[in-house]
Write a protein that holds these residues in place. Structure first.
Motif, PDB file in Angstrom:
ATOM      1  N   VAL A 100      -3.599   1.023  -0.525  1.00  0.00           N
ATOM      2  CA  VAL A 100      -2.664  -0.095  -0.498  1.00  0.00           C
ATOM      3  C   VAL A 100      -2.843  -0.902  -1.776  1.00  0.00           C
ATOM      4  O   VAL A 100      -3.948  -0.956  -2.337  1.00  0.00           O
ATOM      5  N   THR A 101      -1.750  -1.502  -2.228  1.00  0.00           N
ATOM      6  CA  THR A 101      -1.792  -2.289  -3.459  1.00  0.00           C
ATOM      7  C   THR A 101      -1.192  -3.659  -3.214  1.00  0.00           C
ATOM      8  O   THR A 101      -0.422  -3.859  -2.270  1.00  0.00           O
ATOM      9  N   SER A 102      -1.524  -4.580  -4.089  1.00  0.00           N
ATOM     10  CA  SER A 102      -0.954  -5.920  -3.997  1.00  0.00           C
ATOM     11  C   SER A 102      -1.119  -6.640  -5.327  1.00  0.00           C
ATOM     12  O   SER A 102      -1.896  -6.239  -6.191  1.00  0.00           O
ATOM     13  N   THR A 103      -0.363  -7.703  -5.456  1.00  0.00           N
ATOM     14  CA  THR A 103      -0.459  -8.574  -6.620  1.00  0.00           C
ATOM     15  C   THR A 103      -0.226  -9.993  -6.117  1.00  0.00           C
ATOM     16  O   THR A 103      -0.184 -10.211  -4.901  1.00  0.00           O
ATOM     17  N   LEU A 161      -5.880  -6.815   1.476  1.00  0.00           N
ATOM     18  CA  LEU A 161      -6.771  -7.149   2.587  1.00  0.00           C
ATOM     19  C   LEU A 161      -5.979  -7.429   3.861  1.00  0.00           C
ATOM     20  O   LEU A 161      -6.364  -6.998   4.953  1.00  0.00           O
ATOM     21  N   LEU A 162      -4.870  -8.111   3.718  1.00  0.00           N
ATOM     22  CA  LEU A 162      -4.030  -8.395   4.883  1.00  0.00           C
ATOM     23  C   LEU A 162      -3.399  -7.114   5.430  1.00  0.00           C
ATOM     24  O   LEU A 162      -3.281  -6.942   6.647  1.00  0.00           O
ATOM     25  N   ARG A 169      -3.221  -2.999   9.699  1.00  0.00           N
ATOM     26  CA  ARG A 169      -3.362  -1.608  10.144  1.00  0.00           C
ATOM     27  C   ARG A 169      -4.628  -1.381  10.970  1.00  0.00           C
ATOM     28  O   ARG A 169      -4.863  -0.278  11.441  1.00  0.00           O
ATOM     29  N   ASP A 170      -5.470  -2.407  11.075  1.00  0.00           N
ATOM     30  CA  ASP A 170      -6.742  -2.306  11.789  1.00  0.00           C
ATOM     31  C   ASP A 170      -7.630  -1.228  11.177  1.00  0.00           C
ATOM     32  O   ASP A 170      -8.221  -0.407  11.876  1.00  0.00           O
TER      33      ASP A 170
END
Length: 152
Positions: A45-48, A66-67, A72-73
Motif C-alpha cells: 500500500v502507498t500513501s502521500t 497505516l490506516l 484491512r486488519d
C-alpha cells in the motif's frame, strides 16, 4: 533484516513510493514524496500527504498506508518513505518519532528504510527495534499493558 522479507520485496517498496510520487506530483515539484508499506498478506500500500495551508494539521506520508493496513486488519511488515528533492532524486527518509510509535505497534521486527550512510538515495533496512532503541513503552511491559506490549 528479518527472514520474512526479501530484497526483492524491499526494492519494490522503494519503487512503489517513487512511482506514487511521480504519478501524484508534477515532475519539477520539489519537496514531495510518498510512503510504501508491505503488509502481512504480501500486498503493498502507498500513501502521500496533502500540503495543508495550516502546517499544524499536516500528517506524515505514512499515515494513509497505516490506516489502510488497519482497515484491512493486516500487520505492517516493512515500510519506507521517500522525499523528492529534485527531478528523479529521491532521498530515503527515516520514520519520524510519531511513525515509529505507530509502526512499533506492529512489532519491533517491522523493517524500515533509513538512509544509507554513504548515499541518502539508497535505503538501508533496519528493524523498528534498531531504529527506536529507547522505546518508552518497554519500561511498562512487566507491570502495565500497552498496545504492542507483547512484542518486546
Amino acid at each position: 533484516m528479518p527472514d520474512t522479507t526479501t530484497d526483492e520485496q524491499l526494492s519494490s517498496l522503494l519503487d512503489a513510493a517513487r512511482d506514487l510520487t511521480r504519478q501524484r506530483f508534477a515532475a519539477d515539484e520539489p519537496d514531495v514524496g510518498a510512503a510504501a508499506m508491505l503488509l502481512a498478506d504480501g500486498s503493498v500500500v502507498t500513501s502521500t500527504t496533502p500540503d495543508y495551508f495550516n502546517k499544524m494539521v499536516d500528517v506524515c506520508q505514512e499515515t494513509g498506508s497505516l490506516l489502510e493496513a488497519f482497515k484491512r486488519d493486516l500487520s505492517v511488515v516493512a515500510s519506507v518513505c521517500v522525499g523528492r528533492v529534485a527531478p528523479e532524486t529521491f532521498l530515503v527518509l527515516s520514520p519520524c518519532g510519531v511513525c515509529l510509535e505507530r509502526l512499533i505497534s506492529h512489532g519491533p521486527d517491522v523493517v524500515v528504510g533509513v538512509p544509507d550512510e554513504g548515499d541518502a538515495t539508497r535505503a538501508r533496512w533496519v528493524s523498528v527495534r534498531e531504529a527506536h532503541p529507547y522505546f518508552w513503552g518497554r519500561i511498562w511491559t512487566e507491570k502495565l499493558p500497552y498496545p504492542g506490549a507483547d512484542h518486546d
